[in-house]
Design a protein around this motif. Structure first.
Motif, mmCIF file in Angstrom:
data_model
loop_
_atom_site.group_PDB
_atom_site.id
_atom_site.type_symbol
_atom_site.label_atom_id
_atom_site.label_comp_id
_atom_site.label_asym_id
_atom_site.label_seq_id
_atom_site.Cartn_x
_atom_site.Cartn_y
_atom_site.Cartn_z
ATOM 1 N N LEU A 1 26.048 -93.484 -21.094
ATOM 2 C CA LEU A 1 27.498 -93.536 -21.326
ATOM 3 C C LEU A 1 27.813 -93.963 -22.754
ATOM 4 O O LEU A 1 28.816 -93.521 -23.328
ATOM 5 N N TYR A 2 26.974 -94.818 -23.334
ATOM 6 C CA TYR A 2 27.220 -95.275 -24.701
ATOM 7 C C TYR A 2 26.926 -94.190 -25.741
ATOM 8 O O TYR A 2 27.380 -94.284 -26.881
ATOM 9 N N LEU A 3 26.160 -93.178 -25.353
ATOM 10 C CA LEU A 3 25.808 -92.125 -26.304
ATOM 11 C C LEU A 3 27.030 -91.335 -26.754
ATOM 12 O O LEU A 3 27.138 -90.952 -27.926
ATOM 13 N N LEU B 1 32.011 -91.719 -11.053
ATOM 14 C CA LEU B 1 30.577 -91.954 -11.255
ATOM 15 C C LEU B 1 30.336 -92.890 -12.441
ATOM 16 O O LEU B 1 29.454 -93.755 -12.393
ATOM 17 N N ALA B 2 31.116 -92.703 -13.504
ATOM 18 C CA ALA B 2 30.966 -93.580 -14.667
ATOM 19 C C ALA B 2 31.341 -95.015 -14.313
ATOM 20 O O ALA B 2 30.664 -95.968 -14.725
ATOM 21 N N MET B 3 32.418 -95.196 -13.536
ATOM 22 C CA MET B 3 32.816 -96.550 -13.131
ATOM 23 C C MET B 3 31.764 -97.183 -12.229
ATOM 24 O O MET B 3 31.482 -98.388 -12.327
ATOM 25 N N ALA B 4 31.170 -96.375 -11.334
ATOM 26 C CA ALA B 4 30.109 -96.910 -10.477
ATOM 27 C C ALA B 4 28.906 -97.329 -11.304
ATOM 28 O O ALA B 4 28.276 -98.373 -11.045
ATOM 29 N N THR B 5 28.580 -96.526 -12.306
ATOM 30 C CA THR B 5 27.465 -96.878 -13.193
ATOM 31 C C THR B 5 27.759 -98.166 -13.946
ATOM 32 O O THR B 5 26.889 -99.031 -14.095
ATOM 33 N N PRO C 1 37.209 -108.361 -17.257
ATOM 34 C CA PRO C 1 36.448 -107.494 -16.339
ATOM 35 C C PRO C 1 36.981 -106.073 -16.239
ATOM 36 O O PRO C 1 36.213 -105.154 -15.936
ATOM 37 N N SER C 2 38.268 -105.871 -16.513
ATOM 38 C CA SER C 2 38.845 -104.524 -16.384
ATOM 39 C C SER C 2 38.564 -103.643 -17.588
ATOM 40 O O SER C 2 38.649 -102.419 -17.491
ATOM 41 N N VAL C 3 38.221 -104.246 -18.733
ATOM 42 C CA VAL C 3 38.051 -103.456 -19.958
ATOM 43 C C VAL C 3 36.905 -102.472 -19.815
ATOM 44 O O VAL C 3 37.012 -101.298 -20.199
ATOM 45 N N LYS C 4 35.791 -102.921 -19.260
ATOM 46 C CA LYS C 4 34.630 -102.028 -19.154
ATOM 47 C C LYS C 4 34.902 -100.864 -18.211
ATOM 48 O O LYS C 4 34.334 -99.782 -18.373
ATOM 49 N N TYR C 5 35.784 -101.065 -17.205
ATOM 50 C CA TYR C 5 36.132 -99.962 -16.305
ATOM 51 C C TYR C 5 37.128 -99.007 -16.972
ATOM 52 O O TYR C 5 37.089 -97.803 -16.736
ATOM 53 N N LEU C 6 38.024 -99.550 -17.784
ATOM 54 C CA LEU C 6 38.974 -98.699 -18.502
ATOM 55 C C LEU C 6 38.266 -97.822 -19.531
ATOM 56 O O LEU C 6 38.801 -96.780 -19.924
ATOM 57 N N PRO D 1 36.793 -93.616 -18.389
ATOM 58 C CA PRO D 1 37.385 -92.302 -18.713
ATOM 59 C C PRO D 1 37.153 -91.881 -20.153
ATOM 60 O O PRO D 1 37.016 -90.683 -20.437
ATOM 61 N N ILE D 2 37.080 -92.851 -21.068
ATOM 62 C CA ILE D 2 36.801 -92.517 -22.471
ATOM 63 C C ILE D 2 35.384 -91.978 -22.606
ATOM 64 O O ILE D 2 35.145 -91.007 -23.348
ATOM 65 N N TYR D 3 34.437 -92.576 -21.898
ATOM 66 C CA TYR D 3 33.067 -92.052 -21.911
ATOM 67 C C TYR D 3 33.050 -90.603 -21.444
ATOM 68 O O TYR D 3 32.369 -89.746 -22.031
ATOM 69 N N VAL D 4 33.794 -90.316 -20.364
ATOM 70 C CA VAL D 4 33.796 -88.961 -19.785
ATOM 71 C C VAL D 4 34.392 -87.962 -20.767
ATOM 72 O O VAL D 4 33.831 -86.883 -20.991
ATOM 73 N N LEU D 5 35.530 -88.294 -21.364
ATOM 74 C CA LEU D 5 36.186 -87.361 -22.293
ATOM 75 C C LEU D 5 35.336 -87.152 -23.545
ATOM 76 O O LEU D 5 35.245 -86.031 -24.056
#
Length: 276
Positions: free
Chosen positions: A2-4, A61-65, A95-100, A103-107
């Motif tokens: 996801l960080y890539l 899936l990204a949020m679960a990861t 705690p909410s920042v990493k979940y927010l 969607p940025i990772y996905v886009l």
């Protein structure tokens, strides 16, 4: 993994800028059913963005990861000289920042992968649109190779990146250099890898008919022209914009390294410097 995607998006921002801007251009343009105006991109935003259900699935899936597999190495938060230290400090601030960020990772990932297989000249995507009841350009001949990577390369690239990155104990920019480099070498560039087939020039009679059937207000003409010029300028000067972007990154990094040093209380007199 996801960080890539933010890494590639940041360092290759000039290459991905047309792919990022194109959905917004398509969103703001009048639809053929609603207006007779001639759009810059004769396509809907769905061509550039994932379908809603695909986006929601990937985001879930990204949020679960993020929830089950966010591993922060002690060294990452132990050295405030590294930029990654401040990135993770922001991600872990609430705690909410990493979940927010999911969607940025996905886009970002969608734009990076799409850039591997999409035409580098996005303004030509509407070339086959019907204008004045007649095709604007002839259909592509059978067997013509379109610019972009094969699916096999993308799959192998994703697999090798996964094997390389998920086994790394730390999150450091140096681990992303080889995946980014292989990605960069295979991204089609407008003017170099775009289709060399010249578009069909409409006859004066057909242009006159289009103008009569598709009147545009003056303000809309100016706006469309500005958007078209900006998009075409970016695509025509991608390599130079990329060079300028790298120079900016290096100048800022060098300036911070040389002139923004600080001292640790436990090591007085020794200047600590920011680095990647």
């Amino acid at each position: 993994m996801l960080y890539l995607w933010p890494y590639i998006t940041f360092f290759s921002f000039p290459l991905l800028l047309p792919h990022i801007v194109a959905p917004f251009v398509a969103l703001t343009q009048p639809r053929e059913a609603d207006s007779k105006s001639r759009p810059l991109l004769s396509l809907t935003p769905a061509v550039f963005l994932p379908r809603t259900w695909i986006f929601l699935t990937l985001a879930a899936l990204a949020m679960a990861t993020v929830h089950f597999n966010t591993i922060v190495h002690p060294f990452t938060l132990a050295d405030n000289r590294h930029y990654v230290f401040y990135v993770f400090r922001i991600l872990l601030r609430n705690p909410s920042v990493k979940y927010l960020a999911a969607p940025i990772y996905v886009l970002c990932g969608w734009a990076c992968i799409r850039a591997l297989g999409a035409s580098p000249d996005l303004t030509s995507l509407g070339a086959d649109a019907q204008i004045g009841g007649k095709p604007r350009s002839p259909p592509r001949e059978a067997g013509t190779k379109t610019p972009g990577c094969d699916v096999s390369f993308v799959l192998v690239w994703l697999a090798t990146c996964t094997l390389s990155l998920v086994t790394a104990p730390l999150v450091e920019p140096r681990y992303f250099i080889l995946p980014w480099l292989m990605w960069r070498l295979h991204v089609p560039i407008a003017g170099r890898d775009s289709d060399s087939t010249p578009p069909t020039v409409p006859s004066p009679a057909s242009e006159k008919q289009v103008k009569q059937d598709s009147p545009k207000p003056r303000g809309e003409q100016i706006e469309s022209s500005v958007i078209a010029r900006m998009l075409r300028f970016v695509q025509a000067n991608t390599v130079w914009l990329e060079l300028a972007w790298f120079l900016v990154i290096n100048v800022v990094t060098g300036y911070v390294f040389l002139y923004k040093g600080f001292e640790w209380p436990q090591e007085p007199g020794q200047v600590q410097r920011f680095m990647w």
